[in-house]
Enzyme design. Structure first.
Site, PDB file in Angstrom:
ATOM      1  N   LYS A   5      61.232  48.995  90.319  1.00 45.67           N
ATOM      2  CA  LYS A   5      60.436  48.212  91.395  1.00 45.67           C
ATOM      3  C   LYS A   5      58.878  47.936  91.067  1.00 45.67           C
ATOM      4  CE  LYS A   5      64.065  50.579  93.861  1.00 45.67           C
ATOM      5  NZ  LYS A   5      64.820  49.336  94.123  1.00 45.67           N
ATOM      6  N   TRP A  36      69.292  54.953 101.850  1.00 47.57           N
ATOM      7  CA  TRP A  36      69.079  55.682 100.821  1.00 47.57           C
ATOM      8  C   TRP A  36      68.792  57.169 101.228  1.00 47.57           C
ATOM      9  CZ3 TRP A  36      70.940  54.317  96.531  1.00 47.57           C
ATOM     10  CH2 TRP A  36      70.786  52.858  96.268  1.00 47.57           C
ATOM     11  N   ASP A  68      61.749  60.595  98.022  1.00 48.56           N
ATOM     12  CA  ASP A  68      62.179  59.572  97.266  1.00 48.56           C
ATOM     13  C   ASP A  68      60.831  58.392  97.282  1.00 48.56           C
ATOM     14  OD1 ASP A  68      63.258  57.290  96.180  1.00 48.56           O
ATOM     15  OD2 ASP A  68      65.202  57.614  97.311  1.00 48.56           O
TER      16      ASP A  68
HETATM   17  N1  PMP Z   1      66.335  55.383  96.312  1.00 47.92           N
HETATM   18  C1  PMP Z   1      65.730  54.332  96.669  1.00 47.92           C
HETATM   19  C2  PMP Z   1      64.700  54.366  97.966  1.00 47.92           C
HETATM   20  C3  PMP Z   1      66.249  53.171  96.393  1.00 47.92           C
HETATM   21  O1  PMP Z   1      65.547  51.943  96.641  1.00 47.92           O
HETATM   22  C4  PMP Z   1      67.182  53.086  95.307  1.00 47.92           C
HETATM   23  C5  PMP Z   1      67.727  51.775  94.410  1.00 47.92           C
HETATM   24  N2  PMP Z   1      67.477  50.726  95.145  1.00 47.92           N
HETATM   25  C6  PMP Z   1      67.929  54.338  94.806  1.00 47.92           C
HETATM   26  C7  PMP Z   1      67.114  55.500  95.330  1.00 47.92           C
HETATM   27  C8  PMP Z   1      68.801  54.495  93.720  1.00 47.92           C
HETATM   28  O2  PMP Z   1      68.136  54.177  92.222  1.00 47.92           O
HETATM   29  P1  PMP Z   1      68.975  53.791  91.044  1.00 47.92           P
HETATM   30  O3  PMP Z   1      69.676  52.915  91.294  1.00 47.92           O
HETATM   31  O4  PMP Z   1      68.019  54.011  90.023  1.00 47.92           O
HETATM   32  O5  PMP Z   1      69.781  55.236  91.072  1.00 47.92           O
END
Ligand code: PMP
Length: 360
Positions: A195, A102, A171
């Site tokens: 989550k 991520w 994040d």
């Molecule tokens: N950042 C992290 C740490 C994540 O775990 C996720 C989704 N699993 C995201 C960003 C992206 O999230 P979204 O699908 O809501 O765009």
């Protein structure tokens, strides 16, 4: 009704009490004769939801007064763009710590808007650790320093907040509300909801007010400007009302169950149990350095990966679902957020023991 232990990384389990409460008031919210899904986002019923959810989140996280809390859309991923668009200001560079899938995606997206300096990088050790803070390469002209507090795919979590004089942006999609966090150390903290917070569709952004003085990039659309969302109290357009309402119920649930200190204790206990079991076994492995292991996403592999499919099939039969690791890294992943009861982790360990005995 039998509920499964759902180890999905997100959308993930919600507290059963919250689901029941939502069911109870699904047809008529607080005697209004309307579902909360059916009322205006600007009407008095939803105003109550907005007000209480803001207050509850502020009290759970102890958010100082010089921060704004926004309830936005677009998932966590939209923040990959909104952050540089809004926070670069007059600067051209932003720093990113690359500790997993991520962070990598966020820094690649940021390259559309600015020069990205990778301040520290654990890609070469397959994202199994976090570089020591004293090895991070800082430049003085960074607009902000971005890191991912918990890497959901790789199962790597920061044990503490990095010490820095930079504007920290984090994040916390997969660990916000899982432990207390000192918000005053950050410029921005954000998290998608699916989550630890509620259903998908909502993204929470906590932003320090001085950052709103930075001029957004000229082409930034109005929907992607923090300052407009702040001015409109997250009602610039119609928000995802049901997800917001559900998040509000989760906040109340957390407050009633001892707040984030209580969550931290139980999350520590659950993850420790599972890691201890994995470490004690010859058959299962976790590749992450112990200090950086995630309390939320426990990744593990089987010694013989030809047995993966059988493992997943038999786990499913026991009501243990969604244990397959992310397609990028393979293996298994048990996501054990706030709403996963300790009994779910116990059931998983029992199953893993049983599996080794018969197939290991
Ligand atoms: N950042 C992290 C740490 C994540 O775990 C996720 C989704 N699993 C995201 C960003 C992206 O999230 P979204 O699908 O809501 O765009």
């Amino acid at each position: 009704m039998d509920r499964k232990y759902n180890f999905a990384a997100g959308p993930a389990m919600l507290p059963e009490d919250v689901l029941r409460e939502a069911r109870e008031e699904l047809l008529s919210w607080h005697g209004s004769g309307m579902s909360i899904m059916e009322v205006s986002h600007r009407g008095p019923e939803f105003e109550t939801v907005i007000h209480e959810s803001q207050q509850d989140l502020k009290s759970l996280l102890n958010i100082p007064d010089n921060y704004h809390v926004l309830f936005l859309q677009g998932g966590a991923r939209l923040q990959f763009s909104m952050i540089p668009m809004n926070i670069l200001g007059s600067k051209k560079k932003a720093g990113y710590v690359n500790t997993g899938v991520w962070s990598k995606q966020a820094l690649e997206e940021a390259k559309r808007y600015c020069d990205v300096t990778v301040v520290a990088d654990s890609e070469s050790d397959h994202y199994t650790s976090i570089p020591e803070y004293n090895t991070w390469q800082f430049a003085d002209d960074l607009a902000y320093l971005y890191y991912v507090d918990n890497e959901t795919v790789n199962g790597v979590e920061f044990p503490d907040i990095p010490e820095t004089n930079q504007v920290l942006v984090s994040d916390m999609s997969s660990n916000l509300l899982s432990r207390p966090v000192d918000i005053s150390k950050f410029g921005i903290v954000y998290a998608c909801a699916q989550k630890n917070i509620g259903p998908a569709g909502l993204t929470i952004v906590i932003i320090r007010d001085d950052l709103l003085e930075r001029e957004p990039l000229a082409f930034a659309p109005s929907m992607l400007r923090y300052e407009l969302h702040v001015k409109n109290q997250s009602l610039l357009n119609t928000p995802p009302t049901f997800s917001w309402y559900m998040a509000g119920l989760v906040f109340k649930y957390l407050k009633a169950h001892g707040g984030l200190a209580a969550m931290a204790a139980i999350n520590q206990k659950k993850s420790q149990k599972l890691y201890e079991f994995i470490d004690s076994s010859q058959f299962y492995q976790n590749p992450v350095r112990p200090r950086y292991r995630s309390r939320m996403n426990v990744v593990f592999t089987l010694t013989d990966n030809n047995l993966d499919a059988l493992f997943l099939k038999l786990a499913e039969k026991e009501g243990l679902t969604n244990l397959k690791g992310h397609r990028i890294v393979g293996g298994m992943r048990a996501s054990i957020y706030n709403a996963m009861p300790e009994a779910g982790v116990d059931a998983l360990i029992d199953f893993m023991q049983h599996f080794v005995k018969h197939h290991g």
